[in-house]
Design a protein around this motif. Structure first.
Motif, mmCIF file in Angstrom:
data_model
loop_
_atom_site.group_PDB
_atom_site.id
_atom_site.type_symbol
_atom_site.label_atom_id
_atom_site.label_comp_id
_atom_site.label_asym_id
_atom_site.label_seq_id
_atom_site.Cartn_x
_atom_site.Cartn_y
_atom_site.Cartn_z
ATOM 1 N N ILE A 177 0.845 -1.210 0.000
ATOM 2 C CA ILE A 177 0.000 0.000 0.000
ATOM 3 C C ILE A 177 0.870 1.245 0.000
ATOM 4 C CG2 ILE A 177 -1.665 1.331 1.365
ATOM 5 C CD1 ILE A 177 -2.747 -1.379 2.398
ATOM 6 N N ARG A 178 1.906 1.217 0.817
ATOM 7 C CA ARG A 178 2.780 2.385 0.937
ATOM 8 C C ARG A 178 3.462 2.702 -0.395
ATOM 9 N NH1 ARG A 178 6.878 2.187 5.859
ATOM 10 N NH2 ARG A 178 7.611 0.393 4.651
ATOM 11 N N GLU A 179 3.819 1.651 -1.147
ATOM 12 C CA GLU A 179 4.520 1.855 -2.410
ATOM 13 C C GLU A 179 3.574 2.202 -3.566
ATOM 14 O OE1 GLU A 179 6.711 -1.691 -3.104
ATOM 15 O OE2 GLU A 179 8.215 -1.283 -1.562
ATOM 16 N N LYS A 180 2.341 1.688 -3.518
ATOM 17 C CA LYS A 180 1.443 1.809 -4.679
ATOM 18 C C LYS A 180 0.381 2.897 -4.552
ATOM 19 C CE LYS A 180 3.303 -1.816 -6.700
ATOM 20 N NZ LYS A 180 4.101 -1.706 -7.940
ATOM 21 N N VAL A 181 0.114 3.334 -3.316
ATOM 22 C CA VAL A 181 -0.997 4.275 -3.118
ATOM 23 C C VAL A 181 -0.474 5.614 -2.600
ATOM 24 C CG1 VAL A 181 -3.178 4.689 -1.909
ATOM 25 C CG2 VAL A 181 -2.544 2.350 -2.595
ATOM 26 N N ALA A 182 -0.751 6.663 -3.350
ATOM 27 C CA ALA A 182 -0.345 8.008 -2.908
ATOM 28 C C ALA A 182 -1.241 8.472 -1.765
ATOM 29 C CB ALA A 182 -0.434 8.975 -4.084
ATOM 30 N N ASP A 183 -0.630 9.132 -0.803
ATOM 31 C CA ASP A 183 -1.382 9.678 0.333
ATOM 32 C C ASP A 183 -2.211 8.588 1.029
ATOM 33 O OD1 ASP A 183 -2.143 11.704 2.076
ATOM 34 O OD2 ASP A 183 -3.902 12.257 0.882
ATOM 35 N N LYS A 187 -6.472 7.702 3.113
ATOM 36 C CA LYS A 187 -7.485 6.910 2.421
ATOM 37 C C LYS A 187 -8.401 6.213 3.426
ATOM 38 C CE LYS A 187 -5.682 7.701 -1.664
ATOM 39 N NZ LYS A 187 -6.349 8.573 -2.645
ATOM 40 N N LYS A 188 -9.622 5.962 3.002
ATOM 41 C CA LYS A 188 -10.556 5.210 3.843
ATOM 42 C C LYS A 188 -10.277 3.725 3.665
ATOM 43 C CE LYS A 188 -14.332 8.570 3.968
ATOM 44 N NZ LYS A 188 -15.758 8.833 3.675
ATOM 45 N N ILE A 189 -9.961 3.080 4.785
ATOM 46 C CA ILE A 189 -9.541 1.675 4.764
ATOM 47 C C ILE A 189 -10.540 0.810 5.528
ATOM 48 C CG2 ILE A 189 -7.710 0.063 5.424
ATOM 49 C CD1 ILE A 189 -5.735 2.374 5.239
ATOM 50 N N LEU A 190 -10.876 -0.319 4.934
ATOM 51 C CA LEU A 190 -11.727 -1.309 5.597
ATOM 52 C C LEU A 190 -10.910 -2.572 5.815
ATOM 53 C CD1 LEU A 190 -14.474 -2.491 6.566
ATOM 54 C CD2 LEU A 190 -14.908 -3.137 4.174
ATOM 55 N N LEU A 191 -10.895 -3.046 7.060
ATOM 56 C CA LEU A 191 -10.240 -4.312 7.389
ATOM 57 C C LEU A 191 -11.304 -5.299 7.830
ATOM 58 C CD1 LEU A 191 -7.776 -6.111 7.905
ATOM 59 C CD2 LEU A 191 -7.606 -5.109 10.185
ATOM 60 N N LEU A 192 -11.420 -6.373 7.059
ATOM 61 C CA LEU A 192 -12.432 -7.393 7.348
ATOM 62 C C LEU A 192 -11.748 -8.621 7.934
ATOM 63 C CD1 LEU A 192 -15.364 -8.399 7.104
ATOM 64 C CD2 LEU A 192 -14.857 -9.078 4.754
ATOM 65 N N GLY A 193 -12.013 -8.887 9.220
ATOM 66 C CA GLY A 193 -11.400 -10.019 9.910
ATOM 67 C C GLY A 193 -10.312 -9.564 10.855
ATOM 68 N N VAL A 194 -10.460 -9.851 12.158
ATOM 69 C CA VAL A 194 -9.477 -9.402 13.145
ATOM 70 C C VAL A 194 -8.913 -10.585 13.943
ATOM 71 C CG1 VAL A 194 -10.407 -7.070 13.357
ATOM 72 C CG2 VAL A 194 -11.271 -8.877 14.864
ATOM 73 N N GLU A 247 -17.930 2.667 0.732
ATOM 74 C CA GLU A 247 -17.287 3.885 1.236
ATOM 75 C C GLU A 247 -15.758 3.804 1.186
ATOM 76 O OE1 GLU A 247 -18.702 4.271 5.196
ATOM 77 O OE2 GLU A 247 -20.756 4.830 4.625
ATOM 78 N N SER A 248 -15.203 2.612 1.188
ATOM 79 C CA SER A 248 -13.756 2.436 1.353
ATOM 80 C C SER A 248 -13.008 2.454 0.026
ATOM 81 C CB SER A 248 -13.471 1.124 2.082
ATOM 82 O OG SER A 248 -14.106 1.102 3.337
ATOM 83 N N GLU A 249 -11.763 2.917 0.100
ATOM 84 C CA GLU A 249 -10.896 2.942 -1.079
ATOM 85 C C GLU A 249 -9.892 1.787 -1.050
ATOM 86 O OE1 GLU A 249 -9.969 7.509 -1.676
ATOM 87 O OE2 GLU A 249 -10.376 6.993 0.433
ATOM 88 N N ILE A 250 -9.523 1.364 0.145
ATOM 89 C CA ILE A 250 -8.618 0.231 0.323
ATOM 90 C C ILE A 250 -9.309 -0.785 1.224
ATOM 91 C CG2 ILE A 250 -6.374 -0.534 1.190
ATOM 92 C CD1 ILE A 250 -5.362 2.331 0.752
ATOM 93 N N ILE A 251 -9.324 -2.044 0.787
ATOM 94 C CA ILE A 251 -9.997 -3.105 1.554
ATOM 95 C C ILE A 251 -9.012 -4.247 1.777
ATOM 96 C CG2 ILE A 251 -11.906 -4.754 1.620
ATOM 97 C CD1 ILE A 251 -13.362 -2.853 -0.378
ATOM 98 N N LEU A 252 -8.826 -4.638 3.028
ATOM 99 C CA LEU A 252 -7.983 -5.784 3.364
ATOM 100 C C LEU A 252 -8.863 -6.877 3.951
ATOM 101 C CD1 LEU A 252 -6.198 -2.990 4.455
ATOM 102 C CD2 LEU A 252 -4.460 -4.743 4.096
ATOM 103 N N LEU A 274 -8.677 -0.807 -4.136
ATOM 104 C CA LEU A 274 -7.532 -1.710 -3.994
ATOM 105 C C LEU A 274 -7.924 -2.733 -2.934
ATOM 106 C CD1 LEU A 274 -4.629 -2.756 -4.230
ATOM 107 C CD2 LEU A 274 -3.953 -1.016 -2.553
ATOM 108 N N ILE A 275 -7.946 -3.993 -3.329
ATOM 109 C CA ILE A 275 -8.328 -5.056 -2.389
ATOM 110 C C ILE A 275 -7.145 -5.998 -2.205
ATOM 111 C CG2 ILE A 275 -9.950 -6.904 -1.874
ATOM 112 C CD1 ILE A 275 -11.938 -5.589 -3.744
ATOM 113 N N ILE A 276 -6.770 -6.214 -0.955
ATOM 114 C CA ILE A 276 -5.689 -7.142 -0.625
ATOM 115 C C ILE A 276 -6.297 -8.302 0.156
ATOM 116 C CG2 ILE A 276 -3.504 -7.449 0.580
ATOM 117 C CD1 ILE A 276 -2.891 -4.537 0.078
ATOM 118 N N ASP A 277 -6.261 -9.477 -0.450
ATOM 119 C CA ASP A 277 -6.876 -10.663 0.150
ATOM 120 C C ASP A 277 -5.780 -11.517 0.794
ATOM 121 O OD1 ASP A 277 -8.386 -12.821 0.869
ATOM 122 O OD2 ASP A 277 -9.275 -13.160 -1.106
ATOM 123 N N LEU A 278 -5.763 -11.520 2.130
ATOM 124 C CA LEU A 278 -4.775 -12.278 2.885
ATOM 125 C C LEU A 278 -5.292 -13.659 3.286
ATOM 126 C CD1 LEU A 278 -3.607 -9.395 5.274
ATOM 127 C CD2 LEU A 278 -2.593 -10.089 3.100
#
Length: 412
Positions: A177-183, A187-194, A247-252, A274-278
């Motif tokens: 995210i740090r390398e690919k997404v400016a600012d 950004k509004k981030i959603l994290l699904l699963g804790v 609402e989110s721009e980045i979803i993990l 941008l969705i990152i599926d872990l």
């Protein structure tokens, strides 16, 4: 529980698949849940198996155990997997004897991890073996082996820099995210699963991105609320998932659902994402990546990230193998001595008999009387000396005569 003194180490096998030859989708077909693991152990005796454990993580599924052939282990494992035996066999690696032992040491050291030096696997090995032990499927060989493996892993962590720096799947996601997404911090981030990976990812988002526009959603809402309060973030119930995705721009995604949690319909026409599926298996519907507004990244892609930390870790690999070989040698020495246990027992019985022989008492009444007083201590000392000589000389054979001579010799 099966006897250990006559254990044939060449019948110890490992059969498995990992990230090296399979993608996350295939690995997901062979993931084993706790319920499946329990059923697998229940069925094991039908396959002639009594000593085994299963290691199932996002990067690998492996079954370790004693068998006449690896097919027994593979056949048992595939009774509980979505994937077929034919697929598993085609993609699997199989090792036996010393090679299988070396593999387990390598896995626990983080040398076989998707990200070199990742020690998260150690906890997963402990959990897998504990589960097997609770169901009566480990013996002294397996327990001693795993203990040596864990000691080796700890020594590597303490004595090398193999785990130096901060590299993990959760950190790789934040680095991406740090390398690919400016600012990215704004950004509004959603994290699904804790769960464990989700928590680590969340903390890395806060620590390395300085992000605070983060909303947490978890199937058990209280866990999301608790972590949100701890890190001063937002949280929402699962019923608001569709709204928060929009609402989110980045979803993990760090969930462990057997079915995709985020559907294509959640994303269609909902803006750039941008969705990152872990997750393994993937928890984002595969067809979602076809949408022009979605950029989807999974754990396999994250693992390809290389940086200075990984290069530094690679330089530590020879040191790690030196430690591993030392611990393997110690384990094999223990194993060799275990094979002599029947001899030690037989000698001990014979020495106890000797001190009561009438002819021995008549010939050496004073010596016999002296030895009777401290018989158990003297016998144990002889046995200990016998074991020491066998280790030092690295010789096989019977030490009856030498042990008897030592026992009956006059003491100073």
């Amino acid at each position: 529980m099966h006897g250990n003194s006559t254990k044939d180490i060449t019948k110890f096998f490992i059969a498995g698949i990992n990230y090296k030859k399979t993608d996350a989708a295939i690995r997901g077909q062979f993931a084993v849940s706790n319920d499946q693991y329990a059923t697998l152990l229940t069925q094991a005796p039908q396959f002639g198996l009594h000593e085994l454990f299963v290691l199932s993580t996002c990067n690998r599924t492996e079954i370790y155990g004693f068998a006449e052939s690896a097919d027994q282990l593979i056949n048992l494992l595939c009774t509980q997997t979505e994937g077929t035996k034919e697929t598993f066999t085609q993609l699997a690696y199989v090792k036996k004897g010393i090679a299988a032992i070396e593999h387990l040491f390598s896995v626990a050291a983080g040398l076989d991890s998707q990200i070199l030096g990742d020690y998260e696997i150690v906890g997963q090995i402990k959990t897998a073996v504990k589960f097997s032990k609770e169901h009566g499927f480990t013996d002294s060989f397996m327990e001693r082996l795993v203990n040596c493996v864990l000691q080796s892993s700890k020594a590597i962590k303490n004595q090398t820099s193999l785990s130096g720096g901060t590299v993990s799947v959760s950190f790789a996601a934040v680095q991406y995210i740090r390398e690919k997404v400016a600012d990215a911090a704004n950004k509004k981030i959603l994290l699904l699963g804790v769960g464990k990976i989700g928590r680590n990812t969340c903390k890395n988002l806060v620590d390395y991105l300085d992000a605070d526009h983060i909303t947490l959603i978890n199937r058990t809402h209280d866990k999301a609320a608790q972590l949100a309060e701890e890190l001063d973030l937002h949280h929402a119930p699962l019923t608001e998932l569709a709204q928060k995705i929009e609402e989110s721009e980045i979803i993990l995604v760090a969930t462990n659902s057997v079915e995709p949690t985020i559907k294509r319909t959640h994303l269609e026409g909902k803006g750039e994402k941008l969705i990152i599926d872990l997750s393994v298996p993937f928890n984002v519907e595969e067809s979602a990546q076809e949408l022009p507004n979605v950029h989807l990244v999974n754990v396999d892609e994250l693992s390809k990230l290389k940086d200075e930390t990984l290069q530094m870790r690679e330089a530590e690999v020879p040191k790690a193998w030196t430690i591993i070989r030392e611990h393997i040698d110690e384990f094999l020495e223990w194993f060799e001595m275990r094979k002599h246990v029947p001899v030690f027992k037989a000698v001990k019985i014979k020495l106890k008999e000797i001190q009561t022989f009438p002819s021995y008492i008549q010939l050496s009444p004073e010596l016999a009387a002296c030895q009777t007083i401290n018989a158990d201590e003297r016998i144990q000392r002889v046995i200990n000396g016998m074991a020491f000589k066998m280790r030092q000389r690295n010789q096989r054979g019977c030490y009856y005569i030498e042990a008897i001579n030592e026992f009956i010799a006059p003491t100073n």
